[in-house]
Structure formats: C-alpha cells, structure tokens
Design an enzyme around this catalytic site. Structure first.
Site, PDB file in Angstrom:
ATOM      1  CE1 TYR A  29      -4.040   2.099   0.869  1.00  0.00           C
ATOM      2  CE2 TYR A  29      -2.457   3.317   2.200  1.00  0.00           C
ATOM      3  CZ  TYR A  29      -3.697   3.231   1.595  1.00  0.00           C
ATOM      4  OH  TYR A  29      -4.593   4.271   1.707  1.00  0.00           O
ATOM      5  CE  LYS A  72      -3.714   4.492  -1.795  1.00  0.00           C
ATOM      6  NZ  LYS A  72      -4.807   5.002  -2.643  1.00  0.00           N
TER       7      LYS A  72
END
Length: 268
Positions: free
Chosen positions: A151, A155
């Site tokens: 993640y 991101k």
C-alpha cells in the site's frame, strides 16, 4: 476549477470517500458518473443524485475506457476524472511477505488505474486546453503505512505520477490534485461517518477538502492538518522520522499484539 456543470467520473464512487465526493459534486451542479465494482450500489447513489452509474473494475484498462465513454455519451467530454478506488490488504508477516498477486493488485489499483485514465483522457483534454485529474492517494504516499508495504509503495508512486502529470501538462491547461488523507471513517476501516471524531475524519470532511482544493487548484490536498507537519519533519530529519515510526510500530505491537491497519488509527 469551478465544478458546476462539469462532467465528472469518480471511480470507487459508490461508497466511502467516493460517494461523499459524488454527492457534493452533484449538489454543486456537476454531472456525475459513478464507476464502481458494485453496480447496484452505484445505481442507487446515481438515482439519488441524478447521475449515472457504470460497472468498473479499475484493474482493467478497457473498463476505465468504457466508463469514460459512458460518461461522455451521457454528459459530454469528461472535465474531471477522480481516481478514488483503493484497497488495503496488510503485510501477512514481514514487509516483503505479501504475495505477488497482492503487490500487483495494489499496483494496478493505486497506480495503473491512474495511468490508464490519463492515457485515455489527456489527448482530448490537451486539445481543448482544459481538464482535471484528482488522484486519491493517501498520507501513506507522503509518509508510510506501517504494516502494509505494498500500500505504502504504490501510494508513493501515485503521488509521483500525479506530480509528473502536472509538471508535463500544467502549462497545457491540465489541472492535477493528489489527495493525501490520513485515517477516514469509511468501510475500508469498517467504519461510517458516525464514527468520525478527533483526527478520524468523515468521508464528507475529506470530500469538502477535495472540492475546495480543486476550486483553488491545490496540488497536494491534505485534509488532516497534521500530515503537512509530519511530512516536513520527515524531510528535515529522515533518521529521526524513521526512529519515531519504529517507536510507533513498537507501540502497536505492545498494545494490540500485532499490526492491524483497521485499529492503527487509535494510536494517533
């Protein structure tokens, strides 16, 4: 950009931040297309706000293109594309323990979906000298999400791609905002607006920050004021920042017996 009367596509628009963005955009007079895996929920919201809904799996470029085509057939050329769809799986154990399939899913949802939308829309936007991309990233894209390396990495990539868009095309009339919220009371955390308190914002809070940022032409939108402070600290003294994050991780392990992203917001 003034979003009134603009044609807007929002991926992951049937719930959470996406739904709040859709409701507020419609209230401001925009024409909204909700693109979501959950077509039934998307249609219910579209009926509520007077928009349209399409089924869309953002890991497939052809479905993003189809959503754009549906929006243009109903509302005219897309003025604003909001890449909002996201997910979080967490690390099974160590930071490299997630399987390749999870890494690629994160990559496709958090990065390639943004690329595919821009690839489909940029030529026409550049030709007419206007268009706007709102790429929903995360504070993890500036800082880090402890316990979810895939993640955090993707991101960060989302923030970088948004920056590339604005550097390359800002002088051609293309606007870009990348949104970096911290924890939000959404279904991703198993929460709803009623759970929002303190530093845990509601989806409506974030949506208001987003549309205000788009109106103002803000590149990095940080709905949580603390994120700007943390980002400055990280840049000023990376070693001190890493030490602080290690201490936060140790606190999570001590108080919760492990790293649970859905519980982590309680430590902040």
């Amino acid at each position: 950009m003034d979003i009134s009367d603009k044609s807007i596509v929002i991926t992951g628009g049937a719930s959470g931040i996406g739904a709040a963005l859709a409701r507020q955009a419609a209230k401001a007079g925009a024409k909204v297309c909700i693109a979501d895996l959950n077509l039934e929920a998307g249609k219910q919201l579209a009926d509520e706000i007077g928009g349209i809904a399409v089924a869309c799996d953002v890991t497939k470029e052809e479905q993003i293109i189809a959503a754009i085509e549906a929006a243009e057939a109903a509302h005219g050329p897309v003025d604003v594309f909001v890449s909002n769809a996201g997910l979080g799986r967490g690390d099974p154990s160590h930071a490299a323990s997630a399987p390749d399939a999870d890494w690629m899913l994160n990559w496709n949802v958090h990065v390639m979906a943004h690329v595919w939308a821009a690839r489909a829309l940029l030529p026409a936007m550049i030709a007419r000298g206007s268009g706007y991309f709102v790429n929903i990233a995360s504070a993890a894209g500036l800082l880090n999400q402890i316990g979810d390396a895939a993640y955090s990495a993707t991101k960060h990539a989302a923030v970088s791609f948004a920056e590339s868009l604005l550097i390359s095309h800002g002088e051609e009339g293309i606007g870009v905002s990348v949104v970096c919220p911290q924890y939000v009371a959404t279904p991703l955390l198993g929460l709803g607006d009623g759970d929002a308190q303190g530093n845990l914002l509601s989806a409506d809070d974030v949506a208001r920050s987003v549309w205000q940022g788009v109106t103002d032409g803000t590149f990095v939108i940080m709905p949580h004021p603390d994120v700007a402070k943390y980002n400055a600290l990280r840049g000023a003294d990376p070693s001190r920042w890493i030490k602080g994050m290690q201490m936060l991780r140790a606190k999570a392990m001590s108080e919760h017996g492990g790293i649970s992203v859905s519980e982590f917001y309680k430590l902040l």
